[in-house]
Write an enzyme that holds these catalytic residues in place. Structure first.
Site, PDB file in Angstrom:
ATOM      1  N   THR A  67     -19.029  19.093 -41.938  1.00 33.11           N
ATOM      2  CA  THR A  67     -18.720  19.778 -40.434  1.00 33.11           C
ATOM      3  C   THR A  67     -18.407  19.166 -39.351  1.00 33.11           C
ATOM      4  O   THR A  67     -18.657  17.610 -39.700  1.00 33.11           O
ATOM      5  CB  THR A  67     -19.834  20.400 -39.646  1.00 33.11           C
ATOM      6  OG1 THR A  67     -20.214  21.657 -40.355  1.00 33.11           O
ATOM      7  CG2 THR A  67     -19.669  21.599 -38.643  1.00 33.11           C
ATOM      8  N   GLY A 116     -20.056  30.491 -42.666  1.00 34.86           N
ATOM      9  CA  GLY A 116     -21.454  29.702 -42.936  1.00 34.86           C
ATOM     10  C   GLY A 116     -21.738  29.780 -41.712  1.00 34.86           C
ATOM     11  O   GLY A 116     -21.597  30.672 -40.930  1.00 34.86           O
TER      12      GLY A 116
END
Lengths: 280, 329
Positions: free
Chosen positions: B200, B230
């Protein structure tokens, strides 16, 4: 046990979950649900379901059968088929009342949360000209068992006339659903408001970090969300129950082991239950 | 109040055997993005604008797992998600399941500013993107050769379950060579660290007015089921901002969700009166259980904190008084 209750509510067409879900702006149904086990903090969530009869059951399967927490839309539908859960034609979920609500909402060009009233501009939240059959809302259940284990589950069709693909607070852990060792919370109302206020998590956080009681924590959170936007049900580890809301009304019911039970729609004095001091 | 601060991250959970030139490349990208942010802040930009601008840059660069360079689903496709939150007013926007939008964080911003909702996903989000006229690319634009290779390794690793000792032919990507997988027992999300690919990117900012904002963007977990969401787009989990602070998380998504990590940092500050560093320490040490994750955070007082319980986290931070640091370990 939670599953049994929420499945029943999903199957009942009078509530905005499963059959009876409100419609998107395209006239379709997109259902979402979430379940959390306060003991293990395991959770499961689904969004964008259009054929699954019981969204909450699929959420549970995500929790138990995958290494993920949250599946949505095509991927969730595919998982449903792999798991062999009950699915039906999307039309099964659409009710005439909801088709009408959608039309009303489109006429007023509004995304509607207050289903109790025909859509009008500037309708104050206090007045209730509710027509018996037009009430509808997200469903949820919270429970604590004899050992103090907590769990929460929530299921919904979302907002009337919502944009296709819109996700609300229900499947978001900490927003519409949350459970840990302090309490279990399930919220309902305007998803966008509940999400930004992380309602469910905050009730538990106030108990844990500020030492508030369930009643105080829940009241604090509800009061800090704009009026007309939220209601919740919550239980604590020692068996207290609270069902506060800042909307005109909230369909709710609770029961405790010592025989107390309550069912209500409108505000009442007894909106919380304290544990019987004679119990251990 | 009055001093700005910024932190960026490119993911937690770094292969200790990552080749030196890849480490340098990652640090250069982080430094460049940090610079974009600090320049804007010196010019008086608002926190929410800065986080969007910086995350756009991180998304565009293929080095990290977001936008171009996103991790791949089981089917070899890209499904991107992002969220942004403006602490000043608590407004938020999130998107999931994007397959053609060049800059997911900007679409999340548009959801926040231009739609009646806070979270749009999959087809609905893609449709909104077209209505808003944002830049879209063919799904293949986002897929890098390197990630196709990683996906294959991930599939093999998953099918072998936890026996990561099986030697894998050396790959010129994240691992240093054929020997690394055998020697390296580190895992995240059930994948050996050399395949895991930090998930990320994110940015948190407090601007000159003391307003905080956060944004996070990702392609998600390598080899994930299609439709898997997520922590990154979930407000309170991967991203959160309020009057006191702003947080962006990275790492094992499921662990971050379960612990509502971002909200918890802010909650202990708000309800227990902890300072930023204490709150961040508390969250990482006490809230993750066995989960592995990292986060970056800023407070309205101009403080910045980064913490992780993983082997590393690509990160950088800077404050108005001239402090600047970029690091991995």
């Amino acid at each position: 046990m939670l599953l049994v209750v929420v499945r029943e509510l999903e199957n009942c067409p009078h509530f905005n979950a499963g059959r009876g879900s409100v419609l998107t702006t395209s006239g379709t149904v997109e259902m979402e649900a979430c379940i959390m086990d306060g003991n293990t903090k395991k959770c499961g969530a689904v969004s964008g379901l259009s054929t699954v009869v019981n969204a909450i059951s699929l959420a549970r399967l995500v929790m138990e059968k995958t290494s993920h927490i949250y599946l949505a839309f095509d991927g969730a539908e595919a998982f449903a088929r792999e798991q062999g859960v009950a699915t039906v034609d999307a039309n099964h979920f659409i009710t005439p009342e909801n088709v009408e609500r959608l039309e009303q909402a489109k006429e007023a060009n509004r995304v509607q949360i207050d289903y109790t009233q025909p859509v009008k501009e500037d309708k104050p939240q206090e007045t209730s000209s509710g027509k018996g059959d037009s009430h509808s809302g997200t469903v949820g259940c919270v429970a604590v068992d004899g050992s103090g284990n907590l769990a929460a589950a929530t299921s919904t069709g979302g907002l009337v006339n919502k944009m296709v693909g819109r996700i609300g607070d229900t499947p978001i852990i900490g927003a519409g659903t949350y459970a840990n060792s302090f309490c279990a919370v399930s919220a309902t109302g305007k998803g966008e408001s509940i999400m930004r206020a992380t309602v469910a998590r905050d009730v538990a956080a106030l108990m844990e970090y500020k030492g508030l009681s369930l009643k105080e924590a829940a009241a604090y959170v509800v009061n800090n969300v704009p009026k007309g936007n939220v209601g919740l049900v919550a239980v604590s580890a020692n068996g207290e129950v609270i069902m506060p809301f800042n909307t005109t009304g909230m369909f709710r019911a609770c029961a405790t082991e010592d025989g107390y039970s309550e069912i209500g729609i409108w505000p009442s004095e007894t909106d919380c239950v304290l544990p019987d001091p004679t119990r251990n | 109040m009055g001093a700005w601060a910024i932190a960026v991250h490119g993911g937690a959970g770094v292969d200790p055997n990552l080749p030196a030139e890849r480490q340098e490349e990652a640090k250069r990208v982080i430094a460049r993005c940090l610079h974009i942010g600090t320049t804007a802040l010196r010019g008086g930009a608002a926190a929410v604008d800065v986080v969007e601008m910086v995350v756009r840059e991180l998304e565009t660069d293929p080095v990290f797992n977001s936008g171009r360079g996103s991790a791949l689903t089981r089917q070899g496709t890209v499904e991107m998600e992002a969220s942004i939150m403006d602490g000043h007013g608590h407004r938020c926007g999130a998107v999931s399941g994007l397959s053609t939008v060049k800059n997911p964080v900007s679409l999340a911003r548009l959801v926040m500013d231009k739609s009646p909702h806070s979270y749009l996903a999959f087809d609905g989000a893609e449709e909104f993107a077209r209505e808003q006229g944002v830049e879209v690319m063919d799904n293949s634009y986002f897929i890098t050769e390197e990630n196709v290779g990683m996906l294959n390794l991930a599939k093999e690793a998953n099918s072998i379950l936890f026996d990561y000792r099986v030697p894998v032919p050396g790959v010129e990507t994240c691992s240093a060579g054929a020997g690394s997988m055998v020697d390296n027992p580190l895992q995240m999300n059930s994948l050996p660290i050399s395949i895991y690919a930090p998930e990320t990117v994110g940015c948190v900012v407090v601007d000159g007015n003391g307003f905080c904002a956060a944004a996070t963007s990702t392609g998600g977990l390598m080899n994930k089921l299609t439709g898997r969401i997520g922590d990154s787009p979930l407000i309170g989990c991967g991203t959160y901002a309020c009057e006191l602070c702003a947080i962006s998380c990275t790492g094992e998504g499921e662990a971050i969700i379960r612990s509502t990590l971002a909200r918890d940092v802010a909650a202990v500050m708000e309800y227990k009166g902890l300072g930023l560093q204490e709150a961040v320490d508390f969250a990482i040490k006490n809230r993750l259980d066995k989960g592995q994750a990292g986060l970056i955070a800023v407070s309205r007082n101009g403080e910045v904190a980064c913490e992780f319980n993983t082997t590393g986290m690509f990160r950088g931070s800077a404050t108005e008084d001239g402090f600047m640091k970029v690091g991995i370990w």
